[in-house]
Design a protein around this motif. Structure first.
Motif, mmCIF file in Angstrom:
data_model
loop_
_atom_site.group_PDB
_atom_site.id
_atom_site.type_symbol
_atom_site.label_atom_id
_atom_site.label_comp_id
_atom_site.label_asym_id
_atom_site.label_seq_id
_atom_site.Cartn_x
_atom_site.Cartn_y
_atom_site.Cartn_z
ATOM 1 N N VAL A 100 45.610 -34.854 89.199
ATOM 2 C CA VAL A 100 45.161 -35.884 90.386
ATOM 3 C C VAL A 100 45.000 -35.171 91.898
ATOM 4 O O VAL A 100 44.029 -35.163 92.586
ATOM 5 N N ARG A 101 46.214 -34.394 92.040
ATOM 6 C CA ARG A 101 46.008 -33.702 93.352
ATOM 7 C C ARG A 101 45.085 -32.571 93.630
ATOM 8 O O ARG A 101 44.434 -32.620 94.430
ATOM 9 N N SER A 102 44.833 -31.912 92.324
ATOM 10 C CA SER A 102 43.899 -30.883 92.586
ATOM 11 C C SER A 102 42.440 -31.518 92.760
ATOM 12 O O SER A 102 41.719 -30.732 93.644
ATOM 13 N N PHE A 103 42.188 -32.698 91.804
ATOM 14 C CA PHE A 103 40.877 -32.895 92.341
ATOM 15 C C PHE A 103 40.811 -33.570 93.745
ATOM 16 O O PHE A 103 39.479 -33.406 94.396
ATOM 17 N N ARG A 104 41.823 -34.300 94.084
ATOM 18 C CA ARG A 104 41.837 -34.939 95.537
ATOM 19 C C ARG A 104 41.580 -33.775 96.541
ATOM 20 O O ARG A 104 40.848 -33.947 97.331
ATOM 21 N N GLU A 105 42.356 -32.616 96.490
ATOM 22 C CA GLU A 105 42.153 -31.693 97.460
ATOM 23 C C GLU A 105 40.822 -31.006 97.349
ATOM 24 O O GLU A 105 40.404 -30.569 98.437
ATOM 25 N N LEU A 106 40.292 -30.742 96.215
ATOM 26 C CA LEU A 106 39.024 -30.006 96.002
ATOM 27 C C LEU A 106 37.932 -30.919 96.605
ATOM 28 O O LEU A 106 37.124 -30.721 97.346
ATOM 29 N N GLY A 107 38.107 -32.475 96.581
ATOM 30 C CA GLY A 107 37.041 -33.366 97.146
ATOM 31 C C GLY A 107 37.374 -33.262 98.732
ATOM 32 O O GLY A 107 36.092 -33.491 99.306
ATOM 33 N N LYS A 108 38.489 -33.117 99.222
ATOM 34 C CA LYS A 108 38.601 -33.055 100.771
ATOM 35 C C LYS A 108 38.154 -31.874 101.031
ATOM 36 O O LYS A 108 37.220 -31.626 102.245
ATOM 37 N N ARG A 109 38.155 -30.792 100.584
ATOM 38 C CA ARG A 109 37.855 -29.563 100.964
ATOM 39 C C ARG A 109 36.263 -29.012 100.764
ATOM 40 O O ARG A 109 35.577 -28.484 101.652
ATOM 41 N N CYS A 110 35.587 -29.492 99.532
ATOM 42 C CA CYS A 110 34.343 -29.070 99.401
ATOM 43 C C CYS A 110 33.561 -30.493 99.102
ATOM 44 O O CYS A 110 32.997 -30.619 97.894
#
Length: 308
Positions: A100-110
């Motif tokens: 969940v963290r990795s998808f959240r951070e990817l969504g914020k960054r890109c």
């Protein structure tokens, strides 16, 4: 004082639970607050920790999705160098597994990348509370990019190479803190651990006592074991005395490596195979080897590819 045996428990039952339930069950190990779990406590608990930036809890659940897209779009996704995601080319598209963290951070960054937006849109549709402020419902998604969630039974049926990379397993260990110090050196894993900073072992739910793990080195009843036992009793007495005037995070400074701790290790089968190969030879730490041999046997019984 309490002396306990080291043990481990595979968390596959949590794999069948919802994401919120899984994250709460894992997150509460830090505070030993499992007694506060109710039918509707999971979402508020996880949202609160996320708002505090306690992202380690959000690493305790992974999602696998299949992205059907053009070769050019797949290339653009690889160029993003997504952090903490397992990415493979699969059936003409992409196979992604991440927390969940990795998808959240990817969504914020890109947020404007086509494959990212399509994947986040699917996940936000299923769990909107996890992606508040990251994805706005109804945001445009490229219709040429199709994303679907891959069920756990489908992951289990992947070819061995992909299975090893995309199947994650959590194992909860009860070990001493010397062993937990070694476990957290495995960089690609996620960890949650019982916190001596927050846990007050003088409270009733701990029996007003400190728990220690039986040492593998000393035979019970031997002179060495009696010396160890006396040292643990003295450490407990000093700890409880300090609690009369100090906080748990201050009092814990007198506690030794033999203290019992609970720690969840969550990673791919590929990483588990590496851990087992490193921690089970005869030259490994005996305390680590004692617990890891049993875990290795269970892994091999579940997955033939882990037996090699």
């Amino acid at each position: 004082m309490i002396v306990v045996e080291p043990s481990f428990e595979f968390q596959d039952k949590l794999d069948a639970a919802g994401i919120a339930v899984r994250l709460e069950a894992c997150g509460r190990i830090c505070y030993k607050s499992e007694d506060k779990i109710t039918e509707d406590s999971a979402v508020p608990f996880v949202k609160r920790l996320a708002s505090y930036g306690h992202n380690s809890v959000l690493e305790m659940a992974v999602v696998t999705v299949q992205v059907d897209c053009t070769e050019q779009e797949a290339g653009r996704f690889f160029a993003l160098q997504p952090k903490f995601l397992v990415v493979d080319q699969y059936q003409g598209g992409l196979l992604l597994t991440g927390s969940v963290r990795s998808f959240r951070e990817l969504g914020k960054r890109c947020p404007d990348a086509g494959a990212v937006r399509a994947a986040i849109a699917l996940l936000a549709e299923r769990h909107p509370w996890l992606y508040e402020g990251i994805y706005e419902a109804g945001a445009a998604v490229d219709p040429a990019i199709r994303v679907r969630k891959v069920r756990l039974d489908e992951v289990e049926s992947l070819p061995d190479e992909l299975l090893m990379r995309h199947r994650y397993m959590g194992v909860k260990f009860i070990v001493n803190r010397a062993v937990s110090h070694e476990l957290v050196r495995h960089r690609t894993c996620s960890f949650l651990q019982e916190s001596q900073r927050y846990c007050n072992y003088n409270r009733e739910k701990f029996g007003g006592q400190v728990s220690f793990v039986r040492p593998v080195f000393f035979r019970e009843g031997s002179e060495e074991y009696r010396i160890w036992l006396a040292a643990m009793q003295e450490a407990e007495a000093r700890y409880l005395k300090l609690l009369e005037t100090s906080s748990p995070q201050a009092a814990r400074t007198v506690l030794p490596n033999s203290c019992k701790t609970e720690i969840i290790v969550y990673c791919s089968l590929e990483e588990w195979r590496h851990i087992i190969r490193l921690r089970t030879p005869k030259n490994a730490d005996p305390s680590m080897r004692e617990i890891m041999l049993g875990a290795a046997e269970e892994f091999a019984g579940r997955y033939a590819v882990m037996g090699g």
